[in-house]
Design a protein around this motif. Structure first.
Motif, PDB file in Angstrom:
ATOM      1  N   SER A 132       0.820  -1.202   0.000  1.00 23.64           N
ATOM      2  CA  SER A 132       0.000   0.000   0.000  1.00 23.64           C
ATOM      3  C   SER A 132       0.853   1.251   0.000  1.00 23.64           C
ATOM      4  O   SER A 132       2.001   1.254   0.409  1.00 23.64           O
ATOM      5  CB  SER A 132      -0.898  -0.014   1.246  1.00 23.64           C
ATOM      6  OG  SER A 132      -0.112   0.022   2.413  1.00 23.64           O
ATOM      7  N   ASP A 175      -1.600   6.538  -9.095  1.00 23.77           N
ATOM      8  CA  ASP A 175      -2.905   5.990  -8.745  1.00 23.77           C
ATOM      9  C   ASP A 175      -3.541   5.273  -9.932  1.00 23.77           C
ATOM     10  O   ASP A 175      -4.191   4.240  -9.780  1.00 23.77           O
ATOM     11  CB  ASP A 175      -3.833   7.112  -8.270  1.00 23.77           C
ATOM     12  CG  ASP A 175      -3.269   7.843  -7.076  1.00 23.77           C
ATOM     13  OD1 ASP A 175      -3.477   7.365  -5.952  1.00 23.77           O
ATOM     14  OD2 ASP A 175      -2.605   8.881  -7.264  1.00 23.77           O
ATOM     15  N   THR A 191      -5.854  -3.362  -9.132  1.00 24.23           N
ATOM     16  CA  THR A 191      -7.122  -3.456  -8.400  1.00 24.23           C
ATOM     17  C   THR A 191      -8.175  -4.137  -9.267  1.00 24.23           C
ATOM     18  O   THR A 191      -8.356  -3.773 -10.440  1.00 24.23           O
ATOM     19  CB  THR A 191      -7.631  -2.057  -8.011  1.00 24.23           C
ATOM     20  OG1 THR A 191      -6.689  -1.446  -7.128  1.00 24.23           O
ATOM     21  CG2 THR A 191      -8.986  -2.139  -7.320  1.00 24.23           C
ATOM     22  N   LEU A 218      -5.939   0.655 -12.250  1.00 19.48           N
ATOM     23  CA  LEU A 218      -5.975   1.268 -10.928  1.00 19.48           C
ATOM     24  C   LEU A 218      -4.975   0.542 -10.028  1.00 19.48           C
ATOM     25  O   LEU A 218      -5.111  -0.641  -9.770  1.00 19.48           O
ATOM     26  CB  LEU A 218      -7.403   1.169 -10.362  1.00 19.48           C
ATOM     27  CG  LEU A 218      -7.811   2.112  -9.221  1.00 19.48           C
ATOM     28  CD1 LEU A 218      -9.343   2.117  -9.085  1.00 19.48           C
ATOM     29  CD2 LEU A 218      -7.193   1.711  -7.901  1.00 19.48           C
ATOM     30  N   ALA A 252      -3.161  -0.982  -7.010  1.00 15.01           N
ATOM     31  CA  ALA A 252      -3.724  -1.581  -5.799  1.00 15.01           C
ATOM     32  C   ALA A 252      -3.174  -0.971  -4.513  1.00 15.01           C
ATOM     33  O   ALA A 252      -3.747  -1.164  -3.443  1.00 15.01           O
ATOM     34  CB  ALA A 252      -3.462  -3.087  -5.796  1.00 15.01           C
ATOM     35  N   PRO A 311      -8.361   4.991  -3.424  1.00 16.38           N
ATOM     36  CA  PRO A 311      -8.933   4.102  -4.438  1.00 16.38           C
ATOM     37  C   PRO A 311     -10.290   4.554  -4.978  1.00 16.38           C
ATOM     38  O   PRO A 311     -10.573   4.372  -6.169  1.00 16.38           O
ATOM     39  CB  PRO A 311      -9.030   2.757  -3.714  1.00 16.38           C
ATOM     40  CG  PRO A 311      -9.047   3.097  -2.258  1.00 16.38           C
ATOM     41  CD  PRO A 311      -8.164   4.291  -2.134  1.00 16.38           C
ATOM     42  N   TRP A 361     -10.925   5.333  -8.805  1.00 13.68           N
ATOM     43  CA  TRP A 361     -11.957   4.644  -9.588  1.00 13.68           C
ATOM     44  C   TRP A 361     -12.817   5.646 -10.360  1.00 13.68           C
ATOM     45  O   TRP A 361     -13.183   5.411 -11.511  1.00 13.68           O
ATOM     46  CB  TRP A 361     -12.838   3.790  -8.684  1.00 13.68           C
ATOM     47  CG  TRP A 361     -14.164   3.427  -9.320  1.00 13.68           C
ATOM     48  CD1 TRP A 361     -15.404   3.818  -8.923  1.00 13.68           C
ATOM     49  CD2 TRP A 361     -14.361   2.621 -10.489  1.00 13.68           C
ATOM     50  NE1 TRP A 361     -16.362   3.317  -9.761  1.00 13.68           N
ATOM     51  CE2 TRP A 361     -15.743   2.576 -10.751  1.00 13.68           C
ATOM     52  CE3 TRP A 361     -13.495   1.949 -11.345  1.00 13.68           C
ATOM     53  CZ2 TRP A 361     -16.297   1.879 -11.812  1.00 13.68           C
ATOM     54  CZ3 TRP A 361     -14.033   1.249 -12.424  1.00 13.68           C
ATOM     55  CH2 TRP A 361     -15.417   1.214 -12.653  1.00 13.68           C
TER      56      TRP A 361
END
Length: 449
Positions: free
Chosen positions: A28, A95, A114, A338, A340, A345, A349
Protein backbone atom coordinates in the motif's frame (compact mmCIF):
# COMPACT_ATOMS: atom_id res chain seq x y z
CA UNK A 1 2.50 3.36 -28.70
CA UNK A 2 4.91 4.73 -31.26
CA UNK A 3 7.05 2.61 -33.58
CA UNK A 4 10.18 3.57 -31.66
CA UNK A 5 8.46 2.62 -28.42
CA UNK A 6 7.74 -0.92 -29.60
CA UNK A 7 11.32 -1.45 -30.70
CA UNK A 8 12.58 -1.44 -27.11
CA UNK A 9 9.82 -3.62 -25.65
CA UNK A 10 12.09 -6.62 -25.13
CA UNK A 11 14.77 -4.85 -23.12
CA UNK A 12 12.41 -2.88 -20.91
CA UNK A 13 10.20 -5.90 -20.29
CA UNK A 14 13.04 -7.98 -18.91
CA UNK A 15 14.62 -5.39 -16.62
CA UNK A 16 11.35 -4.01 -15.33
CA UNK A 17 9.74 -7.34 -14.54
CA UNK A 18 12.80 -8.69 -12.76
CA UNK A 19 12.88 -5.60 -10.58
CA UNK A 20 9.34 -6.10 -9.36
CA UNK A 21 9.74 -9.81 -8.85
CA UNK A 22 12.62 -9.23 -6.44
CA UNK A 23 10.99 -6.46 -4.40
CA UNK A 24 7.82 -5.80 -2.44
CA UNK A 25 5.42 -4.93 -5.25
CA UNK A 26 1.78 -4.33 -4.53
CA UNK A 27 2.21 -2.87 -1.05
CA UNK A 28 0.00 0.00 0.00
CA UNK A 29 0.92 3.62 -0.49
CA UNK A 30 1.16 6.11 -3.37
CA UNK A 31 2.31 9.64 -3.87
CA UNK A 32 -1.06 11.34 -3.72
CA UNK A 33 -1.67 14.42 -1.65
CA UNK A 34 -4.68 16.14 -0.20
CA UNK A 35 -5.28 19.59 1.27
CA UNK A 36 -8.55 21.23 2.25
CA UNK A 37 -10.39 18.05 1.37
CA UNK A 38 -8.99 18.00 -2.17
CA UNK A 39 -7.31 14.82 -3.41
CA UNK A 40 -4.59 14.90 -6.07
CA UNK A 41 -4.35 11.79 -8.21
CA UNK A 42 -1.35 10.88 -10.34
CA UNK A 43 -2.01 9.51 -13.82
CA UNK A 44 0.89 7.94 -15.76
CA UNK A 45 1.01 7.79 -19.57
CA UNK A 46 3.74 7.43 -22.20
CA UNK A 47 2.50 9.12 -25.39
CA UNK A 48 2.98 12.89 -25.71
CA UNK A 49 0.73 12.95 -28.80
CA UNK A 50 -2.26 11.92 -26.68
CA UNK A 51 -1.56 14.23 -23.75
CA UNK A 52 -3.40 17.35 -25.06
CA UNK A 53 -6.59 15.36 -25.68
CA UNK A 54 -6.33 13.67 -22.29
CA UNK A 55 -5.85 17.01 -20.59
CA UNK A 56 -9.05 18.32 -22.19
CA UNK A 57 -10.89 15.29 -20.85
CA UNK A 58 -9.39 15.68 -17.39
CA UNK A 59 -10.34 19.38 -17.31
CA UNK A 60 -13.97 18.34 -17.67
CA UNK A 61 -13.52 15.60 -15.06
CA UNK A 62 -12.15 18.10 -12.55
CA UNK A 63 -15.09 20.43 -13.18
CA UNK A 64 -17.45 17.57 -12.39
CA UNK A 65 -15.36 16.48 -9.39
CA UNK A 66 -14.20 19.72 -7.73
CA UNK A 67 -12.48 17.88 -4.88
CA UNK A 68 -10.32 15.74 -7.19
CA UNK A 69 -7.30 17.06 -9.08
CA UNK A 70 -5.36 14.99 -11.61
CA UNK A 71 -1.68 15.33 -12.44
CA UNK A 72 -0.55 13.70 -15.68
CA UNK A 73 2.91 12.12 -15.46
CA UNK A 74 4.40 11.64 -18.92
CA UNK A 75 7.27 9.17 -19.26
CA UNK A 76 8.52 7.99 -22.66
CA UNK A 77 7.94 4.30 -23.38
CA UNK A 78 11.68 3.55 -23.10
CA UNK A 79 11.60 4.60 -19.44
CA UNK A 80 7.93 4.11 -18.60
CA UNK A 81 7.92 0.49 -17.43
CA UNK A 82 11.19 0.50 -15.52
CA UNK A 83 10.11 3.66 -13.69
CA UNK A 84 6.68 2.24 -12.95
CA UNK A 85 8.18 -0.94 -11.52
CA UNK A 86 10.61 1.06 -9.41
CA UNK A 87 7.69 3.09 -8.06
CA UNK A 88 5.75 -0.07 -7.29
CA UNK A 89 8.74 -1.48 -5.43
CA UNK A 90 8.91 1.74 -3.40
CA UNK A 91 5.14 1.83 -2.94
CA UNK A 92 4.90 5.16 -4.73
CA UNK A 93 3.25 4.13 -8.03
CA UNK A 94 0.73 6.44 -9.73
CA UNK A 95 -2.91 5.99 -8.75
CA UNK A 96 -3.93 5.30 -12.35
CA UNK A 97 -1.70 4.29 -15.23
CA UNK A 98 -1.76 2.99 -18.79
CA UNK A 99 -1.42 -0.77 -18.93
CA UNK A 100 -0.34 -2.93 -21.87
CA UNK A 101 -1.36 -6.55 -22.49
CA UNK A 102 2.31 -7.56 -22.58
CA UNK A 103 2.62 -6.53 -18.92
CA UNK A 104 -0.88 -7.25 -17.64
CA UNK A 105 -0.35 -10.97 -16.81
CA UNK A 106 2.68 -10.24 -14.63
CA UNK A 107 0.94 -7.34 -12.90
CA UNK A 108 -2.11 -9.48 -12.19
CA UNK A 109 0.12 -12.21 -10.81
CA UNK A 110 1.95 -9.74 -8.58
CA UNK A 111 -1.31 -8.30 -7.15
CA UNK A 112 -0.48 -4.70 -8.05
CA UNK A 113 -3.74 -4.17 -9.97
CA UNK A 114 -7.12 -3.46 -8.40
CA UNK A 115 -9.99 -5.73 -9.37
CA UNK A 116 -12.61 -3.33 -10.74
CA UNK A 117 -15.48 -5.84 -10.51
CA UNK A 118 -16.85 -4.59 -7.15
CA UNK A 119 -16.80 -0.97 -8.39
CA UNK A 120 -18.45 -1.92 -11.67
CA UNK A 121 -21.23 -3.77 -9.84
CA UNK A 122 -21.74 -1.06 -7.22
CA UNK A 123 -22.07 1.66 -9.86
CA UNK A 124 -24.01 -0.60 -12.23
CA UNK A 125 -21.59 0.35 -14.97
CA UNK A 126 -22.68 -0.78 -18.45
CA UNK A 127 -19.63 -2.57 -19.84
CA UNK A 128 -21.55 -3.67 -22.95
CA UNK A 129 -20.51 -0.38 -24.57
CA UNK A 130 -17.02 -1.85 -25.04
CA UNK A 131 -15.88 -4.33 -27.65
CA UNK A 132 -16.16 -7.72 -25.89
CA UNK A 133 -12.74 -8.75 -27.23
CA UNK A 134 -11.09 -5.68 -25.69
CA UNK A 135 -12.90 -6.09 -22.37
CA UNK A 136 -11.95 -9.77 -22.16
CA UNK A 137 -8.29 -8.90 -22.66
CA UNK A 138 -8.22 -7.43 -19.13
CA UNK A 139 -9.93 -10.30 -17.36
CA UNK A 140 -8.53 -13.17 -15.32
CA UNK A 141 -10.32 -15.65 -13.08
CA UNK A 142 -13.55 -13.67 -13.20
CA UNK A 143 -11.88 -10.41 -12.26
CA UNK A 144 -11.72 -7.22 -14.37
CA UNK A 145 -8.38 -5.42 -14.15
CA UNK A 146 -8.96 -2.54 -16.55
CA UNK A 147 -11.45 -0.76 -18.80
CA UNK A 148 -10.66 -0.43 -22.51
CA UNK A 149 -8.96 2.85 -23.23
CA UNK A 150 -8.43 2.41 -26.98
CA UNK A 151 -7.58 -0.12 -29.68
CA UNK A 152 -5.10 -0.58 -32.49
CA UNK A 153 -4.64 -2.92 -35.39
CA UNK A 154 -2.40 -3.35 -38.42
CA UNK A 155 -3.02 -2.23 -42.02
CA UNK A 156 -1.06 -1.26 -45.12
CA UNK A 157 0.14 2.33 -45.20
CA UNK A 158 1.08 3.36 -48.74
CA UNK A 159 2.64 6.26 -50.62
CA UNK A 160 -0.10 7.63 -52.91
CA UNK A 161 2.32 8.84 -55.59
CA UNK A 162 4.20 5.54 -55.78
CA UNK A 163 1.01 3.48 -55.88
CA UNK A 164 -0.46 5.58 -58.68
CA UNK A 165 2.77 5.42 -60.69
CA UNK A 166 2.65 1.62 -60.52
CA UNK A 167 -0.92 1.66 -61.82
CA UNK A 168 -2.45 0.34 -58.61
CA UNK A 169 -5.42 1.60 -56.62
CA UNK A 170 -6.16 1.47 -52.89
CA UNK A 171 -8.96 -1.01 -53.54
CA UNK A 172 -6.64 -3.29 -55.51
CA UNK A 173 -3.94 -3.11 -52.84
CA UNK A 174 -6.41 -4.10 -50.14
CA UNK A 175 -7.81 -6.94 -52.22
CA UNK A 176 -4.58 -8.85 -52.83
CA UNK A 177 -3.74 -12.32 -51.52
CA UNK A 178 -0.59 -14.37 -50.98
CA UNK A 179 0.26 -18.04 -51.03
CA UNK A 180 3.30 -20.16 -50.25
CA UNK A 181 3.79 -21.33 -53.87
CA UNK A 182 4.47 -18.20 -55.92
CA UNK A 183 3.51 -15.38 -53.56
CA UNK A 184 0.15 -14.77 -55.23
CA UNK A 185 -1.19 -11.43 -56.39
CA UNK A 186 0.40 -9.72 -53.40
CA UNK A 187 3.93 -10.47 -54.57
CA UNK A 188 3.03 -9.57 -58.15
CA UNK A 189 1.86 -6.14 -56.98
CA UNK A 190 5.01 -5.65 -54.89
CA UNK A 191 7.09 -6.50 -57.97
CA UNK A 192 5.42 -3.60 -59.79
CA UNK A 193 6.30 -1.32 -56.88
CA UNK A 194 9.93 -2.49 -56.59
CA UNK A 195 12.43 -0.83 -58.94
CA UNK A 196 16.23 -1.05 -59.19
CA UNK A 197 18.63 1.72 -60.17
CA UNK A 198 18.12 0.90 -63.87
CA UNK A 199 14.34 0.90 -63.73
CA UNK A 200 14.05 -2.90 -63.71
CA UNK A 201 11.50 -4.85 -61.64
CA UNK A 202 12.22 -8.14 -59.80
CA UNK A 203 10.29 -10.17 -62.38
CA UNK A 204 12.26 -8.67 -65.29
CA UNK A 205 15.53 -9.89 -66.76
CA UNK A 206 18.50 -7.85 -65.60
CA UNK A 207 17.00 -6.81 -62.25
CA UNK A 208 19.78 -6.06 -59.74
CA UNK A 209 18.69 -6.99 -56.20
CA UNK A 210 21.75 -5.25 -54.77
CA UNK A 211 20.90 -1.90 -56.34
CA UNK A 212 17.25 -1.36 -55.49
CA UNK A 213 16.03 2.21 -55.62
CA UNK A 214 12.53 1.61 -54.29
CA UNK A 215 11.11 -1.45 -52.56
CA UNK A 216 7.48 -2.44 -52.69
CA UNK A 217 7.25 -3.18 -48.98
CA UNK A 218 8.92 -2.54 -45.63
CA UNK A 219 8.38 -4.69 -42.56
CA UNK A 220 9.73 -4.32 -39.05
CA UNK A 221 8.74 -5.58 -35.61
CA UNK A 222 10.51 -6.54 -32.41
CA UNK A 223 7.95 -9.23 -31.57
CA UNK A 224 5.96 -9.99 -34.74
CA UNK A 225 2.96 -7.72 -34.22
CA UNK A 226 3.42 -5.76 -37.45
CA UNK A 227 4.75 -8.52 -39.68
CA UNK A 228 4.65 -12.29 -39.17
CA UNK A 229 1.86 -12.37 -36.56
CA UNK A 230 -0.44 -10.94 -39.22
CA UNK A 231 0.76 -13.36 -41.89
CA UNK A 232 0.28 -16.10 -39.29
CA UNK A 233 -3.35 -15.11 -38.77
CA UNK A 234 -3.82 -15.16 -42.55
CA UNK A 235 -2.44 -18.72 -42.65
CA UNK A 236 -4.51 -20.16 -39.81
CA UNK A 237 -1.74 -20.07 -37.21
CA UNK A 238 -2.59 -19.61 -33.55
CA UNK A 239 0.15 -18.12 -31.41
CA UNK A 240 -1.21 -19.86 -28.28
CA UNK A 241 -3.40 -22.88 -27.67
CA UNK A 242 -5.58 -20.59 -25.53
CA UNK A 243 -5.33 -17.33 -23.62
CA UNK A 244 -2.93 -17.75 -20.68
CA UNK A 245 -1.89 -21.08 -22.24
CA UNK A 246 1.07 -22.52 -24.11
CA UNK A 247 2.83 -20.94 -27.07
CA UNK A 248 2.27 -22.82 -30.35
CA UNK A 249 4.38 -20.91 -32.86
CA UNK A 250 6.23 -24.09 -33.81
CA UNK A 251 3.17 -25.38 -35.68
CA UNK A 252 3.47 -25.77 -39.51
CA UNK A 253 0.97 -22.99 -40.23
CA UNK A 254 3.05 -20.57 -38.17
CA UNK A 255 6.37 -21.64 -39.68
CA UNK A 256 4.95 -21.27 -43.20
CA UNK A 257 3.91 -17.69 -42.43
CA UNK A 258 7.37 -16.90 -41.06
CA UNK A 259 8.92 -18.41 -44.18
CA UNK A 260 6.72 -16.26 -46.43
CA UNK A 261 7.74 -13.06 -44.63
CA UNK A 262 11.38 -14.06 -45.01
CA UNK A 263 10.84 -14.85 -48.71
CA UNK A 264 9.55 -11.34 -49.33
CA UNK A 265 13.06 -10.13 -48.55
CA UNK A 266 15.37 -12.94 -49.60
CA UNK A 267 13.53 -14.79 -52.38
CA UNK A 268 11.32 -12.22 -54.09
CA UNK A 269 13.46 -9.15 -53.25
CA UNK A 270 10.38 -6.94 -52.87
CA UNK A 271 10.89 -5.94 -49.21
CA UNK A 272 13.48 -3.65 -47.61
CA UNK A 273 16.42 -5.74 -46.29
CA UNK A 274 16.41 -6.67 -42.63
CA UNK A 275 19.79 -4.98 -42.26
CA UNK A 276 17.84 -1.71 -42.58
CA UNK A 277 14.78 -2.50 -40.44
CA UNK A 278 15.83 -5.08 -37.83
CA UNK A 279 15.09 -3.97 -34.29
CA UNK A 280 16.15 -2.42 -32.03
CA UNK A 281 18.58 -0.22 -33.98
CA UNK A 282 17.11 -0.23 -37.48
CA UNK A 283 14.98 2.44 -39.10
CA UNK A 284 11.36 2.69 -37.98
CA UNK A 285 8.63 2.17 -40.56
CA UNK A 286 7.63 5.88 -40.66
CA UNK A 287 11.30 6.71 -41.25
CA UNK A 288 11.50 4.24 -44.14
CA UNK A 289 8.43 5.81 -45.73
CA UNK A 290 9.70 9.34 -45.18
CA UNK A 291 12.95 8.39 -46.96
CA UNK A 292 10.89 6.93 -49.84
CA UNK A 293 12.66 3.59 -49.50
CA UNK A 294 9.38 1.68 -49.80
CA UNK A 295 5.95 2.22 -51.31
CA UNK A 296 4.03 0.25 -48.67
CA UNK A 297 4.51 -0.73 -45.03
CA UNK A 298 2.52 -2.91 -42.64
CA UNK A 299 2.10 -0.74 -39.57
CA UNK A 300 -0.11 -0.04 -36.60
CA UNK A 301 -2.71 2.70 -36.28
CA UNK A 302 -0.63 4.20 -33.46
CA UNK A 303 1.72 5.66 -36.10
CA UNK A 304 -0.91 7.66 -38.03
CA UNK A 305 0.27 10.99 -36.68
CA UNK A 306 3.87 10.16 -37.60
CA UNK A 307 2.88 9.57 -41.24
CA UNK A 308 0.75 12.69 -41.31
CA UNK A 309 3.68 14.71 -40.02
CA UNK A 310 6.25 13.38 -42.50
CA UNK A 311 4.14 12.74 -45.61
CA UNK A 312 1.71 15.66 -45.44
CA UNK A 313 -1.30 13.68 -46.58
CA UNK A 314 0.49 11.82 -49.40
CA UNK A 315 -0.40 8.48 -47.86
CA UNK A 316 -3.37 6.19 -47.64
CA UNK A 317 -4.56 3.15 -45.71
CA UNK A 318 -5.50 -0.20 -47.25
CA UNK A 319 -6.42 -3.50 -45.66
CA UNK A 320 -3.76 -6.18 -45.35
CA UNK A 321 -3.71 -8.89 -48.04
CA UNK A 322 -5.44 -12.18 -47.49
CA UNK A 323 -3.48 -15.39 -47.03
CA UNK A 324 -4.16 -19.08 -47.63
CA UNK A 325 -7.07 -19.07 -45.15
CA UNK A 326 -8.20 -15.47 -45.70
CA UNK A 327 -7.87 -12.09 -44.01
CA UNK A 328 -6.44 -11.61 -40.53
CA UNK A 329 -4.62 -9.12 -38.34
CA UNK A 330 -3.56 -8.41 -34.75
CA UNK A 331 -6.07 -6.51 -32.61
CA UNK A 332 -4.89 -4.94 -29.37
CA UNK A 333 -5.72 -2.19 -26.91
CA UNK A 334 -4.60 -0.43 -23.75
CA UNK A 335 -6.44 0.02 -20.48
CA UNK A 336 -6.48 2.49 -17.64
CA UNK A 337 -5.44 0.47 -14.60
CA UNK A 338 -5.97 1.27 -10.93
CA UNK A 339 -2.91 0.71 -8.73
CA UNK A 340 -3.72 -1.58 -5.80
CA UNK A 341 -1.46 0.30 -3.40
CA UNK A 342 -2.94 3.77 -3.81
CA UNK A 343 -4.21 5.89 -0.90
CA UNK A 344 -7.37 7.08 -2.64
CA UNK A 345 -8.93 4.10 -4.44
CA UNK A 346 -12.47 5.53 -4.57
CA UNK A 347 -11.30 8.75 -6.21
CA UNK A 348 -9.00 6.80 -8.53
CA UNK A 349 -11.96 4.64 -9.59
CA UNK A 350 -13.92 7.78 -10.44
CA UNK A 351 -11.08 8.76 -12.79
CA UNK A 352 -10.88 5.29 -14.37
CA UNK A 353 -14.65 5.25 -14.83
CA UNK A 354 -14.59 8.71 -16.39
CA UNK A 355 -11.77 7.89 -18.81
CA UNK A 356 -13.73 4.86 -19.98
CA UNK A 357 -16.95 6.80 -20.43
CA UNK A 358 -18.46 7.81 -23.74
CA UNK A 359 -18.28 11.48 -22.76
CA UNK A 360 -14.54 11.33 -22.14
CA UNK A 361 -13.75 9.20 -25.17
CA UNK A 362 -15.69 11.59 -27.42
CA UNK A 363 -13.39 14.39 -26.27
CA UNK A 364 -10.30 12.30 -26.99
CA UNK A 365 -11.60 11.11 -30.37
CA UNK A 366 -12.17 14.71 -31.47
CA UNK A 367 -8.39 15.20 -31.39
CA UNK A 368 -7.77 12.17 -33.63
CA UNK A 369 -4.92 10.82 -31.52
CA UNK A 370 -6.20 7.29 -30.90
CA UNK A 371 -9.05 4.93 -31.80
CA UNK A 372 -11.67 4.80 -29.01
CA UNK A 373 -12.34 1.84 -26.74
CA UNK A 374 -16.07 2.26 -27.48
CA UNK A 375 -16.86 0.90 -31.00
CA UNK A 376 -19.81 3.23 -31.65
CA UNK A 377 -17.34 6.14 -31.69
CA UNK A 378 -15.17 4.65 -34.46
CA UNK A 379 -17.12 6.55 -37.12
CA UNK A 380 -16.30 9.82 -35.34
CA UNK A 381 -12.59 9.00 -35.45
CA UNK A 382 -12.85 8.26 -39.18
CA UNK A 383 -14.59 11.61 -39.68
CA UNK A 384 -11.80 13.50 -37.87
CA UNK A 385 -9.16 11.99 -40.15
CA UNK A 386 -11.29 12.50 -43.25
CA UNK A 387 -11.18 16.22 -42.50
CA UNK A 388 -7.38 15.88 -42.59
CA UNK A 389 -7.56 14.27 -46.03
CA UNK A 390 -6.90 10.67 -44.96
CA UNK A 391 -9.31 7.73 -45.09
CA UNK A 392 -8.37 5.57 -42.08
CA UNK A 393 -11.35 3.22 -42.34
CA UNK A 394 -9.00 0.42 -43.47
CA UNK A 395 -8.02 0.01 -39.83
CA UNK A 396 -11.61 -0.28 -38.59
CA UNK A 397 -12.44 -2.76 -41.36
CA UNK A 398 -9.52 -4.88 -40.17
CA UNK A 399 -10.72 -4.66 -36.56
CA UNK A 400 -14.22 -5.78 -37.58
CA UNK A 401 -12.85 -8.79 -39.48
CA UNK A 402 -10.82 -11.81 -38.44
CA UNK A 403 -8.37 -10.88 -35.69
CA UNK A 404 -6.01 -12.45 -33.20
CA UNK A 405 -5.33 -10.85 -29.85
CA UNK A 406 -2.01 -9.93 -28.29
CA UNK A 407 -0.87 -13.10 -26.46
CA UNK A 408 -1.84 -13.25 -22.80
CA UNK A 409 1.05 -14.96 -21.03
CA UNK A 410 3.28 -14.65 -17.99
CA UNK A 411 6.31 -15.41 -20.18
CA UNK A 412 6.03 -12.25 -22.25
CA UNK A 413 9.43 -10.95 -21.11
CA UNK A 414 11.22 -14.15 -22.13
CA UNK A 415 9.39 -14.32 -25.43
CA UNK A 416 10.24 -10.70 -26.28
CA UNK A 417 13.96 -11.22 -25.78
CA UNK A 418 14.17 -14.60 -27.51
CA UNK A 419 12.02 -13.71 -30.51
CA UNK A 420 13.88 -10.52 -31.36
CA UNK A 421 17.25 -12.25 -31.39
CA UNK A 422 16.14 -15.36 -33.25
CA UNK A 423 13.94 -13.68 -35.82
CA UNK A 424 16.47 -10.97 -36.62
CA UNK A 425 18.64 -13.87 -37.75
CA UNK A 426 15.78 -15.38 -39.76
CA UNK A 427 15.21 -12.14 -41.69
CA UNK A 428 18.94 -11.94 -42.43
CA UNK A 429 19.02 -15.54 -43.68
CA UNK A 430 21.19 -16.70 -40.79
CA UNK A 431 18.68 -19.12 -39.22
CA UNK A 432 15.80 -21.16 -40.58
CA UNK A 433 12.20 -20.25 -39.68
CA UNK A 434 11.65 -23.72 -38.19
CA UNK A 435 14.72 -23.57 -35.96
CA UNK A 436 13.83 -20.08 -34.73
CA UNK A 437 10.20 -20.97 -34.07
CA UNK A 438 11.18 -24.13 -32.19
CA UNK A 439 13.72 -22.38 -29.96
CA UNK A 440 11.50 -19.41 -29.12
CA UNK A 441 8.49 -21.65 -28.49
CA UNK A 442 10.43 -23.92 -26.13
CA UNK A 443 12.03 -21.09 -24.15
CA UNK A 444 8.77 -19.13 -23.87
CA UNK A 445 6.79 -22.13 -22.63
CA UNK A 446 9.49 -22.99 -20.11
CA UNK A 447 9.18 -19.48 -18.65
CA UNK A 448 5.42 -19.64 -18.03
CA UNK A 449 4.71 -19.27 -14.33
Amino acid sequence: MSATSRRVLAATATSALLLCLTTACGSSGSETSSSGGTVTLRYAIWDAVQQPALQKSIDVFEQQHPKIKVKIELNAWAQYWSKLQTQMAGRTAPDVFWDHVAYFPQFAQQNVLTDLTPYIKADKLDTSIYDPKLLAGWQQDGKQYGLPKDWDTIAQVYNKTMLEKAGLTQSELGGLSWNTTDGGTFVKALQKLTVDANGKHPNEKGFDSKQVKQYGLALGSSNGQTDWWDAAAQNGCKLQDKAWGKWTIDQPSCVEAIQFVRDLRLKYHVAVPASVTNTPNGASLPQVMARKQAAVVWDGSWDLNAYQSSMKGNFGIAELPGGPVGKGTVYNGLSNALYAGGKHPKEAWELVKWLGSEESQKIIVSEGSVWPGIPTLNKDYVAVWKQRGVDVSGFSKEAEGTTIGYPLTTSSATYSVKVQDAFNQVWLGQQSPKAAADSVNEASNAAIK
